[in-house]
Design an enzyme around this catalytic site. Structure first.
Site, PDB file in Angstrom:
ATOM      1  N   TYR A 157       0.794  -1.165  -0.070  1.00 23.72           N
ATOM      2  CA  TYR A 157       0.141  -0.035   0.060  1.00 23.72           C
ATOM      3  C   TYR A 157       0.926   1.306  -0.039  1.00 23.72           C
ATOM      4  O   TYR A 157       0.885   2.251  -0.769  1.00 23.72           O
ATOM      5  CB  TYR A 157      -1.024   0.038   1.154  1.00 23.72           C
ATOM      6  CG  TYR A 157      -1.984   1.230   1.449  1.00 23.72           C
ATOM      7  CD1 TYR A 157      -2.783   1.421   0.757  1.00 23.72           C
ATOM      8  CD2 TYR A 157      -1.535   1.887   2.453  1.00 23.72           C
ATOM      9  CE1 TYR A 157      -3.837   2.735   1.032  1.00 23.72           C
ATOM     10  CE2 TYR A 157      -2.309   2.993   3.001  1.00 23.72           C
ATOM     11  CZ  TYR A 157      -3.260   3.499   2.081  1.00 23.72           C
ATOM     12  OH  TYR A 157      -4.206   4.436   2.430  1.00 23.72           O
ATOM     13  N   LYS A 161       1.006   4.029  -3.014  1.00 27.56           N
ATOM     14  CA  LYS A 161       0.736   5.396  -2.729  1.00 27.56           C
ATOM     15  C   LYS A 161       1.823   6.429  -3.089  1.00 27.56           C
ATOM     16  O   LYS A 161       1.739   7.589  -3.577  1.00 27.56           O
ATOM     17  CB  LYS A 161       0.264   5.618  -1.304  1.00 27.56           C
ATOM     18  CG  LYS A 161      -1.201   4.714  -1.041  1.00 27.56           C
ATOM     19  CD  LYS A 161      -2.244   5.526  -1.824  1.00 27.56           C
ATOM     20  CE  LYS A 161      -3.630   4.955  -1.195  1.00 27.56           C
ATOM     21  NZ  LYS A 161      -4.574   5.321  -1.831  1.00 27.56           N
TER      22      LYS A 161
HETATM   23  N1  LIG Z   1      -9.233   5.861   6.000  1.00 23.75           N
HETATM   24  C1  LIG Z   1      -7.849   6.082   6.243  1.00 23.75           C
HETATM   25  O1  LIG Z   1      -7.335   5.943   7.334  1.00 23.75           O
HETATM   26  C2  LIG Z   1      -6.802   6.471   5.182  1.00 23.75           C
HETATM   27  C3  LIG Z   1      -5.784   7.010   5.543  1.00 23.75           C
HETATM   28  C4  LIG Z   1      -4.844   7.348   4.487  1.00 23.75           C
HETATM   29  C5  LIG Z   1      -5.403   7.229   2.889  1.00 23.75           C
HETATM   30  N2  LIG Z   1      -6.435   6.876   2.915  1.00 23.75           N
HETATM   31  C6  LIG Z   1      -6.972   6.572   1.589  1.00 23.75           C
HETATM   32  O2  LIG Z   1      -8.174   7.436   1.080  1.00 23.75           O
HETATM   33  C7  LIG Z   1      -9.057   6.483   0.334  1.00 23.75           C
HETATM   34  C8  LIG Z   1     -10.398   6.461   0.899  1.00 23.75           C
HETATM   35  O3  LIG Z   1     -10.104   5.405   2.041  1.00 23.75           O
HETATM   36  P1  LIG Z   1     -11.164   4.845   3.033  1.00 23.75           P
HETATM   37  O4  LIG Z   1     -10.680   4.475   4.158  1.00 23.75           O
HETATM   38  O5  LIG Z   1     -12.297   6.036   2.902  1.00 23.75           O
HETATM   39  O6  LIG Z   1     -11.900   3.638   2.172  1.00 23.75           O
HETATM   40  P2  LIG Z   1     -13.085   2.816   2.007  1.00 23.75           P
HETATM   41  O7  LIG Z   1     -12.324   1.386   2.221  1.00 23.75           O
HETATM   42  O8  LIG Z   1     -14.123   3.256   3.016  1.00 23.75           O
HETATM   43  O9  LIG Z   1     -13.498   3.025   0.552  1.00 23.75           O
HETATM   44  C9  LIG Z   1     -12.971   2.749  -0.743  1.00 23.75           C
HETATM   45  C10 LIG Z   1     -13.931   2.209  -1.620  1.00 23.75           C
HETATM   46  O10 LIG Z   1     -13.326   1.865  -2.699  1.00 23.75           O
HETATM   47  C11 LIG Z   1     -14.096   0.682  -3.518  1.00 23.75           C
HETATM   48  N3  LIG Z   1     -13.268  -0.305  -4.021  1.00 23.75           N
HETATM   49  C12 LIG Z   1     -12.582  -1.214  -3.537  1.00 23.75           C
HETATM   50  N4  LIG Z   1     -11.943  -1.670  -4.510  1.00 23.75           N
HETATM   51  C13 LIG Z   1     -12.540  -1.472  -5.683  1.00 23.75           C
HETATM   52  C14 LIG Z   1     -12.607  -1.636  -7.315  1.00 23.75           C
HETATM   53  N5  LIG Z   1     -11.668  -2.822  -7.460  1.00 23.75           N
HETATM   54  N6  LIG Z   1     -13.162  -0.976  -7.926  1.00 23.75           N
HETATM   55  C15 LIG Z   1     -14.010  -0.092  -7.553  1.00 23.75           C
HETATM   56  N7  LIG Z   1     -14.149   0.412  -6.354  1.00 23.75           N
HETATM   57  C16 LIG Z   1     -13.367  -0.249  -5.444  1.00 23.75           C
HETATM   58  C17 LIG Z   1     -14.726  -0.062  -2.179  1.00 23.75           C
HETATM   59  O11 LIG Z   1     -15.952  -0.488  -2.385  1.00 23.75           O
HETATM   60  C18 LIG Z   1     -15.106   1.205  -1.138  1.00 23.75           C
HETATM   61  O12 LIG Z   1     -16.212   1.991  -1.375  1.00 23.75           O
HETATM   62  C19 LIG Z   1      -8.178   5.505  -0.236  1.00 23.75           C
HETATM   63  O13 LIG Z   1      -7.518   5.619  -1.182  1.00 23.75           O
HETATM   64  C20 LIG Z   1      -7.326   5.487   1.171  1.00 23.75           C
HETATM   65  O14 LIG Z   1      -5.896   4.494   0.741  1.00 23.75           O
HETATM   66  C21 LIG Z   1      -7.492   6.232   3.975  1.00 23.75           C
END
Ligand SMILES: NC(=O)c1ccc[n+]([C@@H]2O[C@H](COP(=O)([O-])OP(=O)(O)OC[C@H]3O[C@@H](n4cnc5c(N)ncnc54)[C@H](O)[C@@H]3O)[C@@H](O)[C@H]2O)c1
Length: 251
Positions: A157, A161
């Site tokens: 991951y 990123k």
């Molecule tokens: N939540 C955190 O702590 C955090 C921290 C740093 C970065 N991020 C980044 O922020 C973004 C959102 O994170 P989040 O925690 O809200 O994630 P989440 O898991 O709530 O949402 C991710 C979404 O992506 C969709 N998804 C997964 N695989 C897929 C595919 N193959 N095709 C289409 N859709 C797909 C899922 O169905 C989901 O709705 C991500 O890129 C994550 O890496 C999150």
């Protein structure tokens, strides 16, 4: 939430908008008066959110790692005749906390595909539409895990990123002449349902203590930054990263 009148009528794609940060982003851009296309593999959830939002929201179920499906999805968005102004690549994440020694190749490949390949595919498919916009924007959601190593997470991951950060610089360089900006938002740990399932309370407390602001991020912290990057005021901000991390890592 602050209102940017220039976002009224703009056409926005938000990937990963069935939940977490992407869902909050889709709702916020809708509230600004934009047309919002929700792209996610979870068709039921995005259909539900789009129908809740109203007639400027459209659900587009798609596996974002599948090149043909991504191309077809963007072609259908271009046909909707609202054009495309803003692409927010929010889909991403990982499902296991793992060390490099523990990680198997299938997990590595799957994580790279979701977090890096999908962003490349969406950007490439979106470019023809964005070139027609007067204010094209690409906003890629990366992570603190692609900026430094701050806790056990997923090496695949973090590597993906960091790859998106560099991909954004290429996009900024290649698309700048067309008036399109590309920037990243790099969130700190945010308690979306996916992350709640991964982290223990002890883990959460320890991460918060290491943040100068003494808390984790909220979805809104990132969405405020997205709205700014999409606004006219950010038209000369290109190729950079906004670290929405409360000062946990200062770069
Ligand atoms: N939540 C955190 O702590 C955090 C921290 C740093 C970065 N991020 C980044 O922020 C973004 C959102 O994170 P989040 O925690 O809200 O994630 P989440 O898991 O709530 O949402 C991710 C979404 O992506 C969709 N998804 C997964 N695989 C897929 C595919 N193959 N095709 C289409 N859709 C797909 C899922 O169905 C989901 O709705 C991500 O890129 C994550 O890496 C999150």
């Amino acid at each position: 939430m602050v209102q940017y009148s220039e976002l009224v009528g703009r056409s926005v794609v938000v990937t990963g908008s069935a939940g977490g940060i992407g869902e909050v982003a889709a709702r916020a851009f809708y509230d600004q008066g934009a047309y919002v296309f929700l792209l996610d593999i979870d068709s039921i959830k995005i259909e539900q959110i789009a129908s809740e939002l109203g007639d400027r929201a459209f659900a587009k179920p798609v596996d974002l790692t599948d090149p043909l499906a991504v191309k077809a999805t963007f072609a259908s968005i271009f046909m909707a005749s609202y054009g495309l102004d803003i692409l927010i690549n929010c889909a991403g994440g990982y499902s296991k906390l793992q060390s490099i020694e523990e990680m198997d190749l299938a997990e590595w490949d799957q994580t790279i595909a979701l977090n890096l390949r999908s962003v490349f595919l969406c950007c490439q498919a979106a470019i023809p539409g964005l070139k027609k916009s007067k204010a094209g924007r690409i906003i890629n959601v990366t992570s603190i895990s692609g900026r430094t190593v701050h806790a056990v997470s997923s090496p695949a991951y973090g590597a993906a990123k960091a790859g998106v950060t560099q991909l954004s610089k290429f996009l900024a360089y290649e698309l700048g002449p067309f008036g399109i900006t590309t920037n990243n938002i790099a969130p700190l740990t945010t308690l979306t349902p996916r992350v709640k399932a991964l982290r223990s309370q002890e883990d959460i407390d320890r991460i918060a203590l290491q943040v100068p602001m003494r808390r984790l991020a909220t979805e809104d912290d990132h969405v405020y930054a997205m709205l700014y990057l999409a606004s006219n005021g950010a038209s000369f901000v290109n190729g950079t990263t906004i670290d929405t991390n409360g000062g946990r890592v200062m770069m």
